[in-house]
Structure formats: C-alpha cells, structure tokens
Enzyme design. Structure first.
Site, PDB file in Angstrom:
ATOM      1  N   ILE A   1      -7.293  -9.005 -11.798  1.00 37.77           N
ATOM      2  CA  ILE A   1      -7.659  -8.340 -13.049  1.00 37.77           C
ATOM      3  C   ILE A   1      -9.308  -8.330 -13.101  1.00 37.77           C
ATOM      4  CG2 ILE A   1      -8.120  -8.583 -15.551  1.00 37.77           C
ATOM      5  CD1 ILE A   1      -4.944  -9.519 -15.801  1.00 37.77           C
ATOM      6  N   LEU A   2      -9.945  -7.110 -13.193  1.00 38.35           N
ATOM      7  CA  LEU A   2     -11.300  -7.018 -13.035  1.00 38.35           C
ATOM      8  C   LEU A   2     -11.852  -7.405 -14.477  1.00 38.35           C
ATOM      9  CD1 LEU A   2     -11.193  -3.704 -11.217  1.00 38.35           C
ATOM     10  CD2 LEU A   2     -12.108  -5.926 -10.446  1.00 38.35           C
TER      11      LEU A   2
ATOM     12  N   ASP B   1      -4.223  -3.617 -18.934  1.00 34.48           N
ATOM     13  CA  ASP B   1      -3.159  -2.677 -19.065  1.00 34.48           C
ATOM     14  C   ASP B   1      -3.426  -1.874 -20.554  1.00 34.48           C
ATOM     15  OD1 ASP B   1      -1.847  -2.938 -16.663  1.00 34.48           O
ATOM     16  OD2 ASP B   1      -0.652  -4.529 -17.207  1.00 34.48           O
TER      17      ASP B   1
ATOM     18  N   ASN C   1       1.592   3.074  -2.718  1.00 33.56           N
ATOM     19  CA  ASN C   1       0.770   3.836  -3.359  1.00 33.56           C
ATOM     20  C   ASN C   1      -0.602   4.503  -2.600  1.00 33.56           C
ATOM     21  OD1 ASN C   1       1.776   4.378  -6.277  1.00 33.56           O
ATOM     22  ND2 ASN C   1       2.082   2.083  -5.957  1.00 33.56           N
TER      23      ASN C   1
ATOM     24  N   GLU D   1     -11.191  -3.014 -20.894  1.00 37.42           N
ATOM     25  CA  GLU D   1     -11.394  -4.429 -20.668  1.00 37.42           C
ATOM     26  C   GLU D   1     -10.260  -5.103 -21.469  1.00 37.42           C
ATOM     27  OE1 GLU D   1     -13.310  -2.774 -22.411  1.00 37.42           O
ATOM     28  OE2 GLU D   1     -12.841  -2.894 -24.503  1.00 37.42           O
TER      29      GLU D   1
ATOM     30  N   GLY E   1       0.652  -1.152  -0.112  1.00 40.00           N
ATOM     31  CA  GLY E   1       0.047   0.057   0.074  1.00 40.00           C
ATOM     32  C   GLY E   1       0.944   1.209   0.185  1.00 40.00           C
TER      33      GLY E   1
ATOM     34  N   ALA F   1       8.598   8.200  -9.681  1.00 31.49           N
ATOM     35  CA  ALA F   1       7.470   8.237 -10.560  1.00 31.49           C
ATOM     36  C   ALA F   1       5.852   7.992 -10.033  1.00 31.49           C
ATOM     37  CB  ALA F   1       7.641   7.013 -11.908  1.00 31.49           C
TER      38      ALA F   1
ATOM     39  N   HIS G   1       0.541   1.312 -13.364  1.00 35.12           N
ATOM     40  CA  HIS G   1       1.368   0.347 -13.630  1.00 35.12           C
ATOM     41  C   HIS G   1       2.948   0.661 -13.590  1.00 35.12           C
ATOM     42  CE1 HIS G   1       2.223  -3.394 -15.717  1.00 35.12           C
ATOM     43  NE2 HIS G   1       2.872  -2.831 -16.339  1.00 35.12           N
TER      44      HIS G   1
END
Ligand code: GAR
Length: 200
Positions: free
Chosen positions: A94-95, A152, A16, A149, A14, A181, A111
């Site tokens: 991944i959703l 990335d 980020n 969908e 966590g 970054a 990412h």
C-alpha cells in the site's frame, strides 16, 4: 503521436503486466508507452516478462526497508524515467498518502473484486477470492480504479462481473476473474486514463 510515459508496478507473477504488454503489441494502447517495470520483490516472475518485452526493469525491494526508503527508491526511478502514469498490476504494497498525493488521477490499480465489496486492508490476491467464496456471493469480478489515500477507495474507472461457479476454489475463481475481467479491463482503463492525461 504523443504517448503517456507509464510505469507498471508489480510484485508477483505479472499476468496483468502480460495483458498490458499483449494489448500494446496488438495496437490497443496507442497512447500508452511502457517505460519501466518496477517490482517490490527481486524474485517476481513479472521482471522476466518485462525484460522479454524490452521494457527497462527495476527492483525496489520492500522487504528489509522502511516504507519511506521503499517509496523514495520508487520515486527516484519514476523521476529519472519521467513517468506520467503508474499502473499497479498485482502490486502488493500500500502506498502512503504522501506518495499518492504526488500523482492525483495518475495511479491506477486493478483489484480482483467488485469494489466496494472485498476491498481495503488485508484484501489482496487469493484472500479476496477466499472471502468472496466464504460469503457465498454468486457474482464477483474485477475493478480498475484510481488510487487515492484510502486503500481501494479511489474513483472507479471500469468494472466487469464474473460468475462464481459451483465447486469453485479460491484458485479456480482467481483464474476466471483474471481471464474474464482483469486482463480485459486493465488495458482498457490504462488507455482511457492516458487519453485523459493527454487531453489536459
Ligand atoms: C491479481 O489478481 C490482482 O488483481 C491482485 O493480485 C493478482 C496479481 O496477479 N491484486 C491485488 O490483490 C491488489 N490488491 P498478477 O501478478 O499475475 O498480475
């Protein structure tokens, strides 16, 4: 002043999420309100960071659940908390297409590479930096993009380049990419996306 009700989805350390909390506390996210931290793992340290910041935290366990049940759990939290924007901050699942289609230009992801390099299925966490070092790139970085969908594959919001240094390991490179970054562009992109939502 109106603010966009935002959920941060996490799976691990966590850092980020912490960058978002710190940016909020520094007054850099005037149009973002953090209303939920949702973790796909009950042992994620990110949950402690959320709690400490006074944000309601939730666990939607990925392990032992079908994708459908997992997403249903997340959706029920999002609906209950009237969430308008979702930030994936080190979220390692991944959703589904069904899920992301409910929130067009409302889901952001960070990412740890300059997409479209080193993205897609299998490229997550340290694996991304291992692949960058194996390929011998001299410059890498981070990307914040909208989620669609394609893994990335959504529209890029912000990118920032970071140099690879001689002797880098996946761990040292990951740390530099985060510091130089990710932790900078994720809060910036969240504020940009929130402004777009408020202007509609
Ligand atoms: C970050 O480097 C993030 O970009 C990456 O995982 C790390 C999570 O760290 N995310 C992905 O690889 C998603 N595909 P954090 O939990 O300390 O924010």
């Amino acid at each position: 002043m109106s603010r966009v009700r935002t959920a941060v989805l996490v799976s691990g350390g966590g850092t980020n999420l912490q960058a978002l909390i710190d940016a909020k506390n520094a007054g850099k996210l005037p149009h973002v309100e953090f209303c939920a931290v949702i973790s796909s793992r009950s042992d994620a340290y990110a949950l402690e960071r959320g709690e400490k910041a006074g944000i309601p935290v939730f666990v939607a366990e990925r392990k032992g659940n079908t994708q459908e049940a997992f997403e249903k759990e997340i959706l029920s939290i999002l609906e209950k908390e009237k969430i308008q924007m979702i930030v994936l901050a080190g979220f390692m699942s991944i959703l589904s297409e069904d899920f992301v289609k409910r929130y067009p230009r409302r889901i952001l992801n960070v990412h740890p590479a300059l997409l479209p390099a080193f993205g897609g299925k299998g490229y997550y966490g340290l694996h991304v930096h291992e692949a960058a070092l194996a390929r011998g790139v001299k410059v890498t970085g981070a990307t914040v993009h909208y989620v669609n969908e394609i893994a990335d594959g959504g529209e890029i919001i912000l990118q920032k380049a970071v140099n690879v240094e001689p002797g880098d390991t996946p761990v040292t490179l990951q740390r530099r990419v985060m510091e130089q970054a990710e932790w900078i562009i994720l809060p910036q992109a969240a504020e940009m996306a929130a402004n777009e939502i408020l202007s509609q």
